[in-house]
Design a protein around this motif. Structure first.
Motif, short mmCIF file in Angstrom:
data_model
loop_
_atom_site.label_atom_id
_atom_site.label_comp_id
_atom_site.label_asym_id
_atom_site.label_seq_id
_atom_site.Cartn_x
_atom_site.Cartn_y
_atom_site.Cartn_z
N GLY A 118 -5.91 3.76 -7.71
CA GLY A 118 -5.46 4.95 -7.41
C GLY A 118 -4.08 5.02 -6.82
O GLY A 118 -3.83 5.90 -6.11
N SER A 119 -3.23 3.72 -6.71
CA SER A 119 -2.10 3.88 -6.21
C SER A 119 -1.14 4.71 -6.94
O SER A 119 -1.00 5.04 -7.97
N VAL A 120 -0.34 5.39 -5.73
CA VAL A 120 0.56 6.58 -6.43
C VAL A 120 1.96 6.04 -6.48
O VAL A 120 2.89 6.12 -7.39
N GLY A 121 2.33 5.10 -5.42
CA GLY A 121 3.67 4.58 -5.51
C GLY A 121 4.77 5.85 -5.06
O GLY A 121 4.64 6.85 -4.59
N ILE A 122 5.98 5.34 -5.77
CA ILE A 122 7.20 6.52 -5.38
C ILE A 122 6.98 7.44 -6.73
O ILE A 122 7.29 8.46 -6.60
N ALA A 123 6.92 6.80 -7.78
CA ALA A 123 6.89 7.68 -9.22
C ALA A 123 6.20 6.94 -10.14
O ALA A 123 5.90 5.63 -10.18
N SER B 82 0.82 -1.27 0.02
CA SER B 82 -0.10 0.06 -0.01
C SER B 82 0.86 1.23 -0.05
O SER B 82 2.11 1.26 0.28
N ASP B 83 0.37 2.46 -0.33
CA ASP B 83 0.97 3.45 -0.66
C ASP B 83 1.48 3.92 0.84
O ASP B 83 2.70 4.64 1.12
N TYR B 84 0.67 3.75 1.79
CA TYR B 84 1.19 4.06 3.33
C TYR B 84 2.33 3.42 3.48
O TYR B 84 3.33 4.24 4.25
N ILE B 85 2.44 1.99 3.40
CA ILE B 85 3.67 1.53 3.81
C ILE B 85 4.83 1.97 2.95
O ILE B 85 5.86 1.84 3.60
N VAL B 86 4.51 2.10 1.63
CA VAL B 86 5.60 2.54 0.68
C VAL B 86 6.21 3.81 1.14
O VAL B 86 7.40 4.12 1.24
N THR C 233 7.34 1.04 -7.07
CA THR C 233 6.93 1.00 -5.74
C THR C 233 7.57 -0.10 -5.04
O THR C 233 8.23 -0.68 -5.61
N TYR C 234 7.25 -0.58 -3.86
CA TYR C 234 7.69 -1.72 -3.12
C TYR C 234 6.79 -2.98 -2.99
O TYR C 234 5.35 -2.57 -2.98
N LEU D 23 -0.45 10.09 -41.34
CA LEU D 23 -0.74 9.38 -40.08
C LEU D 23 0.13 8.39 -39.72
O LEU D 23 0.41 7.44 -40.66
N THR D 24 0.51 8.08 -38.40
CA THR D 24 1.40 6.78 -38.35
C THR D 24 1.20 6.41 -36.86
O THR D 24 0.37 7.26 -35.96
N THR D 25 1.65 5.32 -36.40
CA THR D 25 1.67 4.90 -35.32
C THR D 25 2.84 4.91 -34.29
O THR D 25 3.77 4.80 -34.94
N VAL D 26 2.44 5.58 -33.00
CA VAL D 26 3.70 6.03 -32.32
C VAL D 26 3.39 5.43 -30.85
O VAL D 26 2.41 5.27 -30.71
N ASN D 27 4.78 5.13 -30.18
CA ASN D 27 4.80 4.87 -28.82
C ASN D 27 5.14 5.95 -28.26
O ASN D 27 6.31 6.54 -28.46
N VAL D 28 4.14 6.56 -27.37
CA VAL D 28 4.42 7.57 -26.41
C VAL D 28 4.79 7.47 -25.32
O VAL D 28 4.14 6.49 -24.48
N THR D 29 6.12 7.73 -24.66
CA THR D 29 6.29 7.90 -23.41
C THR D 29 6.05 9.04 -22.42
O THR D 29 6.32 9.90 -22.85
N TYR D 30 5.47 8.73 -21.20
CA TYR D 30 5.18 9.85 -20.53
C TYR D 30 6.08 9.61 -19.18
O TYR D 30 5.50 8.75 -18.36
N ASN D 31 7.16 10.46 -18.82
CA ASN D 31 8.04 10.25 -17.92
C ASN D 31 8.72 11.60 -17.31
O ASN D 31 9.19 12.32 -18.22
N GLU D 32 8.63 11.76 -15.91
CA GLU D 32 9.36 12.97 -15.26
C GLU D 32 8.72 14.17 -16.35
O GLU D 32 9.36 15.24 -16.22
#
Length: 599
Positions: free
Chosen positions: A267-272, A46-50, A501-502, A388-397
């Motif tokens: 709805g888990s948030v984790g560390i990142a 759980s997020d609390y323990i993490v 997360t852990y 038009l094309t197909t792309v892999n989109v990364t959402y990070n930081e």
């Protein structure tokens, strides 16, 4: 017995049954826990323990170490008790001193090494290693490492290739109020359009431009790729939208994405968190090269109006591309004598041909030529083919990065004409606004980063126009994503959210190794305890005597008497002396402590 100075009110058979039960419960826990992890693939905390682990990182190691040590001690106690009882029954007959020593080593457990007794030495070493690995095994099994928890996600986005959207865009582009709706939006995003092209350029050598492009509060890695964020925290501005469709110039754009949390809640948030999503992108094949006069033509005429301080030049640039034509008017200034300084002033006329909206082709050409300060740029034609094309989109930081998969949607034919016309309009407007009264923005950029190498300039122009095409598509997608989108204008998206997360994640090889150790201990314990239970029926053990206890051995050896005195005259073969344990009897015929005598 198990605990010195503590009176045990259980028989040996009852203790052996308790040993089998306890060891089986521990084994069941190990297998059950491992099976649960393998079945779930990921069991996050759980997020609390993490958050507690992040705040107090050493406490996690301490707690797991204590639990692992306790389980290891209990498992070892059950094992050594069962083995000691089994060996106690095996010692009822003649045995060499080395075998007695081996039995003591197995009941500790510890290890022996004698080349003359290699098999017994290997046995003690193997048992010692397995028991020693218990604590490590439990720690490996129970310690929750930092992991990436994959959570599937799905949703919808605006499909720029859908017939419903193409028809709507075509209607909007050709509406009578087109200029009153579209031009204000162009004016608002004009600077962003320029920056989108500049940022997309990969500058050769040591010079670097910023790799981050921001639009509507969202940050993109070098280019938008024609995509729109489908992740809420990356969607950008939270302000009300400034308009809808072609009039959009900024504001909140809703997203439609859901997550499959499985049995782990939501709805888990984790560390990142970071995301990888397969989406529809838009890009363009851009090829810039010197003009081919046999197929195309590009002419420039000017009219001069002289004043007392400045002269005003009206330029008319006309392009002819394979039978189609278009023209563009520009205004610049010079000195009172009607001259333009080639050292400080420059002009780059640009014409998009054919005129957007006047042709049925999805591709178009961009004609441009450098004059005066920018004469290093020859007359150039850049062919632009959006698709038009197909792309892999990364959402990070906080950054959106587009990875081209190279999979085209196959919509480069005439059915996608309105999208191509829109991109051509954006580029035409932008290139016209780049030209000031004395200088040109893109011309100054080429002067700084590529005027000594024509091929480098062409490469930079390729990136520049492709960046604008991709940004224009993102801006268009944003405008039509505001408000309600009919289902026939959408397409599905899919991807994965990775939560740092852990917890526990299935690791087949590691778990197999850990379970092998625990299962071997359980098997040896049950076998030894079962053997002892059978022997107890016929030959009950003496609970007052422990052969692995040095004090008990000393008393037993000293009680052997003259008739049982051990012959150790040949010290080199002392381990080969055969001995046996016998029950001592006092003068009244009562059973006393056991004695160790020569066999």
């Amino acid at each position: 017995m198990l605990f010195p100075n503590v009176k045990i009110c259980f028989s040996t058979t009852q203790l052996l049954l308790l040993t089998i039960f306890g060891q089986t419960v521990i084994l069941g826990f190990a297998w059950g826990f491992t099976g649960g992890v393998l079945f779930e693939d990921v069991i996050p905390l759980s997020d609390y323990i993490v958050h507690l682990i992040v705040e107090y990182p050493t406490v996690l190691t301490l707690v797991v170490t204590l639990i692992s040590t306790a389980l290891s001690i209990i498992t070892s106690m059950f094992f050594t008790f069962a083995v000691k009882e089994a060996l106690g029954h095996r010692l009822s007959g003649p045995i060499t001193l080395f075998r007695l020593r081996t039995a003591i080593a197995l009941s500790r457990p510890t290890w022996l090494l004698r080349w003359r007794f290699l098999k017994l030495s290997v046995l003690t070493l193997a048992i010692y290693v397995v028991v020693t690995l218990l604590n490590t095994s439990w720690s490996t099994l129970l310690l929750p490492p930092l992991l990436q928890w994959p959570v599937p996600m799905f949703g919808t986005e605006l499909d720029l290739g859908s017939p419903a959207f193409i028809n709507q865009l075509n209607v909007d582009l050709n509406a009578a109020q087109e200029n009153s709706v579209q031009v204000p939006a162009f004016e608002t995003i004009n600077v962003l359009t320029l920056i989108s092209g500049i940022v997309a350029i990969v500058v050769p050598g040591d010079a670097e431009t910023s790799p981050i492009f921001s639009f509507n509060g969202a940050a993109y890695n070098r280019t938008t790729g024609g995509v729109l964020s489908v992740i809420e925290e990356y969607s950008g501005s939270s302000n009300p939208a400034s308009g809808v469709g072609l009039s959009f110039s900024g504001g909140k754009v809703p997203v439609n994405t859901s997550f499959d949390w499985g049995r782990h809640g939501n709805g888990s948030v984790g560390i990142a968190k970071n995301y990888t999503v397969t989406q529809q992108g838009v890009t363009a094949d851009v090829t810039c090269q010197p003009i081919d006069r046999s197929q195309n033509s590009f002419g420039i005429t000017s009219t001069t109006t002289q004043g007392s301080v400045y002269s005003f030049f009206t330029w008319n640039a006309t392009a002819n591309c394979s039978g189609n034509s278009n023209s563009q008017t520009y205004f610049t200034i010079g000195n009172a004598a009607g001259q333009i300084s080639p050292a400080f002033e420059g002009f780059i006329p640009v014409v998009v041909c054919p005129s957007p909206g006047s042709t049925s082709s999805t591709k178009f050409d961009i004609f441009l030529s450098g004059l005066y300060k920018y004469e290093f740029l020859p007359t150039t034609v850049c062919e632009v083919v959006p698709y038009l094309t197909t792309v892999n989109v990364t959402y990070n930081e906080g950054l959106i990065s587009v990875d081209w998969t190279g999979t085209s949607s196959g919509l480069t034919d005439n059915s996608n004409l309105p999208l191509s016309q829109y991109i051509a309009n954006v580029i035409s407007y932008q290139m016209g606004s780049n030209q000031g009264m004395t200088l040109n923005t893109i011309g100054d950029f080429l002067s700084a980063y590529g005027n000594n190498n024509v091929s480098e300039m062409y490469s930079e122009l390729n990136d520049y126009f492709r960046g604008i095409a991709e940004f224009a598509s993102t801006q268009l997608r944003s405008g039509y994503s505001v408000g309600n989108i009919s289902s026939n204008m959408t397409r599905p998206t899919s991807g994965t959210m990775y939560i740092a997360t852990y917890g526990w994640r299935s690791q087949y090889r590691t778990f197999i190794l850990v379970l092998v150790v625990i299962t071997i201990i359980w098997g040896a314990t049950v076998f030894a305890a079962g053997y002892s239970i059978i022997q107890e029926r016929h030959n009950p053990s003496d609970p007052s005597f422990d052969f692995s206890n040095p004090i008990h051995l000393v008393i037993a050896a000293s009680g052997g008497g003259p008739e049982g005195q051990l012959d150790i005259s040949q010290a080199g073969n002392s381990e080969d002396i055969t001995v046996r344990f016998v029950d001592g009897v006092d003068k009244e015929g009562r059973r006393t402590s056991r004695k160790l005598v020569s066999a």
